[in-house]
Scaffold this active site. Structure first.
Site, mmCIF file in Angstrom:
data_model
loop_
_atom_site.group_PDB
_atom_site.id
_atom_site.type_symbol
_atom_site.label_atom_id
_atom_site.label_comp_id
_atom_site.label_asym_id
_atom_site.label_seq_id
_atom_site.Cartn_x
_atom_site.Cartn_y
_atom_site.Cartn_z
ATOM 1 N N CYS B 83 0.949 -1.428 -0.157
ATOM 2 C CA CYS B 83 0.383 0.101 -0.143
ATOM 3 C C CYS B 83 0.970 0.850 0.348
ATOM 4 O O CYS B 83 1.514 1.264 1.149
ATOM 5 C CB CYS B 83 -0.940 0.097 0.749
ATOM 6 S SG CYS B 83 -1.937 1.947 1.086
ATOM 7 N N THR B 85 0.135 4.515 0.676
ATOM 8 C CA THR B 85 -0.481 6.089 1.496
ATOM 9 C C THR B 85 -0.149 4.890 2.662
ATOM 10 O O THR B 85 0.530 6.407 3.375
ATOM 11 C CB THR B 85 -1.589 5.254 0.631
ATOM 12 O OG1 THR B 85 -2.770 6.330 -0.675
ATOM 13 C CG2 THR B 85 -2.249 6.765 1.515
ATOM 14 N N THR B 127 -3.442 8.523 -3.974
ATOM 15 C CA THR B 127 -4.358 9.080 -3.461
ATOM 16 C C THR B 127 -3.536 10.330 -2.963
ATOM 17 O O THR B 127 -2.683 11.123 -3.216
ATOM 18 C CB THR B 127 -4.505 8.097 -2.442
ATOM 19 O OG1 THR B 127 -3.458 8.495 -1.235
ATOM 20 C CG2 THR B 127 -4.706 6.104 -3.013
ATOM 21 N N CYS B 197 -0.679 3.252 -6.432
ATOM 22 C CA CYS B 197 -1.619 3.020 -5.532
ATOM 23 C C CYS B 197 -1.781 2.120 -6.239
ATOM 24 O O CYS B 197 -1.534 1.857 -7.320
ATOM 25 C CB CYS B 197 -3.108 3.838 -5.705
ATOM 26 S SG CYS B 197 -3.785 2.805 -4.856
#
Lengths: 243, 243
Positions: B83, B85, B127, B197
């Site tokens: 991930c 973020t 994001t 992302c």
């Protein structure tokens, strides 16, 4: 709050991936937070189950025990194992942790009994080691269900197919050969077939055979979702050899 | 003996499954024992990263720290996180264990620099939270590379698509909309696009865009194989906030 699932995997990795993918598909989740927490130990270094039980290699028991302890330490609330044959070492796992352990063998048996009330003869697509350890035979016996299995050269061909699947071959030839072996069991009188090895469903579908096919991976996926969501009580621990 | 990989996952589960599947495909294994040991904590209960960083929810830091500790207890030799973020909380992870942590952000930046020597402008499909935390911007800045990102309504559309992907929609409409957004960055001058992302590669392929697309999941897969097999030295630990 869902229960966290500890997954003893890597036997083989493709079967573990298949299990993970199916849990995601069937979770019916609409956001990350609806999914289950799965703690997966994909450990392809577990000693070969077939070699061990035929006396040609070390026991996977100690490695499975260590994996179970790690999954408990990581927060698992109960354990499942995505490999039928490795259930021959279930006691090592039960003795290693205090967690409930969901038996793939017992869940698959129960699914076969539900599938066909009055079932008398079930056909087992299972490894020579799984058969030699009598895992499914002893699970079905108390219900008066007799088991049919591949033997001799047919069983040797089945084992050869499994190692081809583990090597990444799930093509049409492997599929056709698996279907032929499955049909041999039907010809011998199997009313229901059990795909009792997690590699089998990678190359055999329900529509390939004229009798119900109970897929051990699918059974484990459905039951894992039910146990994790608290829809059914977890199995009682039944350690045969106290720690 | 390969190193065991600890995977902080579940953000979202589909991206973690994608990572797992690609590691298996690219391992080139011919038997179970050739594969990597992957300890995967697929924890969809990690608090929403976007909500946390915008002040609308609890921090995922403590949960990520607990996951990292569990992975170390289970036998992981190094950690990766599927991930982008969540790398805003990298320090919580570094402070929780003594294991090397492979930064998806730094690895993806390095792959973009290798992809296009002399790179000046990179487009970020990331994001709003990843952008707001400046993860890629600060990674590229020391190399004199400026970043372009979606803004305003385009960024809002991008975020909406991500949640649709997390809800299981990877169909043609979502794919077409993602491609349109990617082309906006190319029109603005991006020489390379970063799928920054892990949901993006589920709906965008290299052939969809006229410039090189650096897929952060693919980068992590390749580097994970290299680190696990000891082909490259693991990153030095750089804890910014000592424990």
């Amino acid at each position: 709050m869902n229960r966290a699932v500890g997954v003893l995997g890597g036997m083989g990795p493709e079967a573990t991936l298949d299990f993970f993918a199916k849990v995601l598909r069937r979770a019916g989740a609409r956001s990350d937070q609806d999914h289950l927490r799965l703690l997966i130990d994909n450990n392809p270094g577990v000693p070969d189950r077939n070699a061990a039980l035929s006396g040609r290699g070390e026991s996977p028991g100690p490695v499975l025990a260590q994996m179970a302890r790690g999954l408990q330490a990581s927060g698992a609330d109960f354990l499942v194992m995505v490999c039928n044959t490795a259930h021959a070492f279930e006691e090592d796992i039960l003795n290693a942790t205090t967690l409930p352990f969901v038996s793939l063998i017992e869940e698959t048996r129960d699914a076969a009994l539900r599938e066909q009330p009055g079932l008398q003869r079930v056909g087992l697509l299972a490894t020579s080691t799984c058969l030699g350890a009598g895992l499914y035979q002893s699970a079905f016996a108390p219900y008066g269900v007799s088991t049919l299995a591949l033997e001799g050269s047919a069983l040797a061909r089945f084992m050869d197919l499994l190692y081809q699947i583990k090597a990444g071959d799930t093509g049409p030839r492997v599929r056709a050969e698996m279907r032929t072996l499955a049909l041999e069991l039907v010809d011998s009188g199997a009313e229901v077939l059990v795909a009792g090895c997690t590699e089998v469903p990678l190359v055999l579908d329900a529509q390939d055979v004229p009798v119900p096919l109970v897929n051990s991976t699918d059974v484990l996926v459905e039951r894992t979702l039910q146990y994790a969501r608290g829809l059914v009580p977890l199995p009682e621990r039944s350690v045969k050899t106290p720690a």
